[in-house]
Each structure stands twice: as C-alpha cells, then as structure tokens.
Design a protein around this motif. Structure first.
Motif, short mmCIF file in Angstrom:
data_model
loop_
_atom_site.label_atom_id
_atom_site.label_comp_id
_atom_site.label_asym_id
_atom_site.label_seq_id
_atom_site.Cartn_x
_atom_site.Cartn_y
_atom_site.Cartn_z
N TYR A 1 0.85 -1.19 0.00
CA TYR A 1 0.00 0.00 0.00
C TYR A 1 0.89 1.25 0.00
O TYR A 1 2.12 1.14 0.18
CB TYR A 1 -1.00 -0.01 1.15
N GLY A 2 0.27 2.41 -0.22
CA GLY A 2 1.01 3.65 -0.43
C GLY A 2 2.18 3.90 0.50
O GLY A 2 3.30 4.15 0.04
N LEU A 3 1.91 3.81 1.81
CA LEU A 3 2.95 4.12 2.78
C LEU A 3 4.12 3.13 2.71
O LEU A 3 5.28 3.52 2.83
CB LEU A 3 2.35 4.14 4.19
N LEU B 1 6.19 3.97 -0.25
CA LEU B 1 6.97 5.16 0.10
C LEU B 1 8.19 4.77 0.94
O LEU B 1 9.33 5.21 0.65
CB LEU B 1 6.06 6.09 0.90
N TYR C 1 1.16 9.41 -4.33
CA TYR C 1 -0.25 9.07 -4.53
C TYR C 1 -0.79 9.51 -5.89
O TYR C 1 -1.49 8.72 -6.54
CB TYR C 1 -1.10 9.62 -3.36
N LEU D 1 0.50 6.91 -8.27
CA LEU D 1 -0.21 5.63 -8.15
C LEU D 1 -1.58 5.73 -8.83
O LEU D 1 -2.03 4.79 -9.49
CB LEU D 1 -0.38 5.24 -6.68
N SER D 2 -2.22 6.87 -8.65
CA SER D 2 -3.52 7.09 -9.27
C SER D 2 -3.40 7.07 -10.79
O SER D 2 -4.22 6.49 -11.49
CB SER D 2 -4.05 8.45 -8.79
N TRP E 1 -8.71 -2.58 -1.74
CA TRP E 1 -8.86 -2.09 -0.37
C TRP E 1 -8.90 -3.27 0.61
O TRP E 1 -9.57 -4.26 0.34
CB TRP E 1 -10.15 -1.28 -0.24
N PRO F 1 -6.68 2.60 9.79
CA PRO F 1 -7.69 2.70 8.73
C PRO F 1 -7.44 1.69 7.60
O PRO F 1 -6.35 1.12 7.51
CB PRO F 1 -7.52 4.14 8.23
N ASP F 2 -8.46 1.51 6.76
CA ASP F 2 -8.32 0.59 5.61
C ASP F 2 -7.17 1.06 4.72
O ASP F 2 -6.90 2.26 4.61
CB ASP F 2 -9.62 0.60 4.78
N ARG F 3 -6.55 0.07 4.08
CA ARG F 3 -5.40 0.40 3.23
C ARG F 3 -5.68 -0.01 1.79
O ARG F 3 -6.29 -1.05 1.56
CB ARG F 3 -4.16 -0.34 3.73
N LYS F 4 -5.15 0.77 0.90
CA LYS F 4 -5.33 0.43 -0.52
C LYS F 4 -4.04 -0.22 -1.01
O LYS F 4 -3.01 0.48 -1.14
CB LYS F 4 -5.67 1.67 -1.34
N TYR G 1 -1.69 -2.12 -3.81
CA TYR G 1 -1.55 -2.06 -5.27
C TYR G 1 -0.89 -3.34 -5.80
O TYR G 1 0.08 -3.83 -5.22
CB TYR G 1 -0.70 -0.85 -5.68
#
Lengths: 213, 140
Positions: free
Chosen positions: B53-55, B58, B75, B78-79, B91, B98-101, B103
């Motif tokens: 996921y994003g973090l 990163l 972000y 990624l989009s 997701w 919180p929920d994570r997206k 990839y």
C-alpha cells in the motif's frame, strides 16, 4: 472530533474541493486513500497528536499543490481518454453530417437525373409521336391535369386536351434536360466528395492527436 | 498610449533579461525531473515482488533508493498508473488503523515494466559510456 482529526478533515476538504472542481479522475478514492495515509503516518504509539498531523500534512504539501500533482500526473491518461472521446464524437458528427447532408443531396441528384431523362425522352420522341408526346393540359371531371407525356405507348391524350408547348417542347425539353443534368451532376459530385472525405479520414484513428501510450 | 508602449517595452525588456540570465537551480530542477521520471519504473519494480500500500511503497522507495521528491508525489502517480491499467488497487481492512489500498501490478503493468527495464538498461549503458570522459577528468 479532536483538533487533529479536524485538521485532517479541513485539509482533505480543501483537497476534495480542488479535485472535484477540476474533475480529477476518481477523486473520492484519492481522498480516502490520503486520509488513510495521514492517519497511519501521524499515529505514533497508538496516538495521533495535532503536531504529528501537522508534520505529515507539511510533508504532503498544500492541498492545492497536491491537487495540482494529481492533475499533472493524471494528464496523460486523461488526455488519452479525452482524445478517445473526442475521436468518437468527431466520428459521430461526421456520420451525422454525411447522413444529413449527403443523403438529401444524393436524393436531389437522382430526382434531377430522372427529370432530365424524362425531358430528354419527351423532346426526342416529339418528332415521332407529335400527337401524344409533350406537355399536355388534360381536362378531368373536376380538375385539370398538366401531364408531361413521353409518347411511348400511352396513346393519344383524351379529347379536349391541349398541347401546351407544341414543337417548343423539343428546345425547351433539351434545355431543361441540360440544366437538370448539370445540376444533378454537381450535386452527385458533391455527395461523392463528402463520402470520400469521410471514408478517407475514417481510418485516421489518432484523430490527428499524438498522445503518450 | 505612451504608457501602454512603455509598459509593453518594460515587459519585453524584463523577459529578454530573464531569458539571458543563467537559470539558478536548473540542475536541481533537472534532478527532480529525473527522479520523477524514474519513479514509475521504480514503483512497478517494487510492486512486482509483492502487493504493497502507499505508505509501504513510500518507505520502500526511501530505504532502497533516493527517488522520492516529496510524500505527495507518490499518490498522484499511483492514481495515474491505476488509470493507465498498469496497477490495480485493492482495499483491505487493517487491524491497526484505517483501511489500506494495496496495489498489484496487472498483466499490462508487467509488460510495461519489461519494456521500461529494457529501455532503462540500454539508456543507462549508453549514458555510462558517454559520461566516461567526464568521470576520468574528475578522477584526475
């Protein structure tokens, strides 16, 4: 809602406004994803403070700058989608133009050729059928009919009919034929050019646009 | 009218002077663009191993490379990659927050990655050859 959460929502609200205003892709999901990032990043030891949130937001930049990045990065695929939309719209408008303009023009040309042919046959048959070919005024029971007769097996017009043009049908018929055929040819050529223009450009799938793949 | 002319020439003069000045920070901008240009390849390369996921992406970029320009860069990119169909977002619920997206690289993304890797290898090898004299000069 504590101050840290309020700060996050305020930031995301500004971002949402910017993204929505410029219709940037799937902005709802982008905002949700960023909320998740901010919350996770700002949570230290199970706690989220105003200072930690502020630090994360500073790393992300202002909502306006971030929205700008979404738009800049989204540009190639957005323009791709736009160009595809543009291509289909243009193709559709071409089809419409061909149908709306081309078909009536072709129809008029056909009528012109037919009428021209009738005048020609009428003019040419007059010397051979002087009492049946020509432009006749035929009295009816209740009305009067004007009939352009070709003299080809239709027999003599009924009694009381009058040949309106007499031998003048030959020059007038030939002249009318020439004028009608000229106009019809012009219309047919125009219709053909319209179709050729459409057909020639229909294979141009890039629509004259160059975009990143 | 005179004022308009004066303003016009003042603007023109400013533009000419600005253009003739050597660009300060041009090297910085070039570096930023270079990093940004490589990010797409780096993200695809990282994600081909496992979904992140994003973090996490990163953090991986920060630990394994120095490509990150700012946190906000990742972000939008990624989009964009998702929009191009090179990545797919999923997701998932998280037990700690919180929920994570997450990839995942799609088949199209894998093809793109292979193409980009080939281009990168050829490009970097030719640039290394080209820059050899500069390196030799610096060593001397």
């Amino acid at each position: 809602m504590n101050e840290a959460k309020r700060r996050i929502e305020s930031y995301l609200s500004r971002l949402r406004k910017q993204l929505r205003k410029r219709s940037a892709g799937n902005w709802k999901e982008s905002v949700t994803e960023l909320r998740s990032h901010i919350v996770e990043r700002a949570t230290v030891g199970g706690e989220m403070t105003e200072a930690s949130v502020e630090g994360v937001l500073q790393c992300l930049g202002s909502p306006e700058e971030l929205a700008e990045q979404y738009l800049t990065d989204a540009l190639p695929w957005d323009s791709e989608a736009n160009s595809a939309r543009f291509r289909y719209t243009r193709q559709f408008s071409r089809w419409t133009r061909v149908i709306v303009t081309g078909v009536p023009v072709l129809l008029l040309a056909t009528i012109g050729y037919l009428l021209g042919g009738v005048f020609l046959i009428c003019a040419l048959s007059k010397p051979f059928h002087p009492y049946s070919a020509g432009l006749w005024r035929i009295p009816d029971l209740h009305d009067v009919t004007i009939s352009l007769r070709l003299g080809l097996g239709s027999g003599h017009p009924p009694a009381g009919s009058a040949d309106l043009l007499g031998w003048w049908i030959i020059p007038i018929g030939l002249l009318s034929c020439y004028v009608l055929l000229s106009i019809a040819t012009q219309l047919a050529l125009r219709s053909f050019r319209l179709f050729r223009g459409f057909h020639g450009s229909a294979g141009d799938h890039t629509g004259g646009l160059i975009y990143e793949g | 009218m005179d004022l308009q002319f004066a303003l016009f020439f003042a603007t023109l003069h400013y533009k000419v002077v600005a253009m003739s000045q050597p660009e300060s920070g041009a090297a910085d901008r070039w570096e930023v663009q270079l990093r940004k240009g490589c990010l797409e390849l780096a993200i695809l390369a990282i994600l081909q191993e496992k979904k992140l996921y994003g973090l996490e992406i990163l953090q991986r970029l920060q630990s394994d490379s120095d490509l990150i320009v700012s946190e906000g860069t990742i972000y939008p990119l990624l989009s964009r990659l998702s929009g191009l169909g090179l990545l797919r977002g999923e997701w998932k619920e998280s037990t700690v927050g919180p929920d994570r997206k997450y990839y995942v690289v799609t088949a199209a993304g894998m093809r793109r990655l292979n193409e980009m890797t080939a281009i990168w290898e050829q490009f970097s090898s030719s640039m290394t050859n080209l820059l050899q004299p500069c390196r030799n000069g610096r060593e001397r």
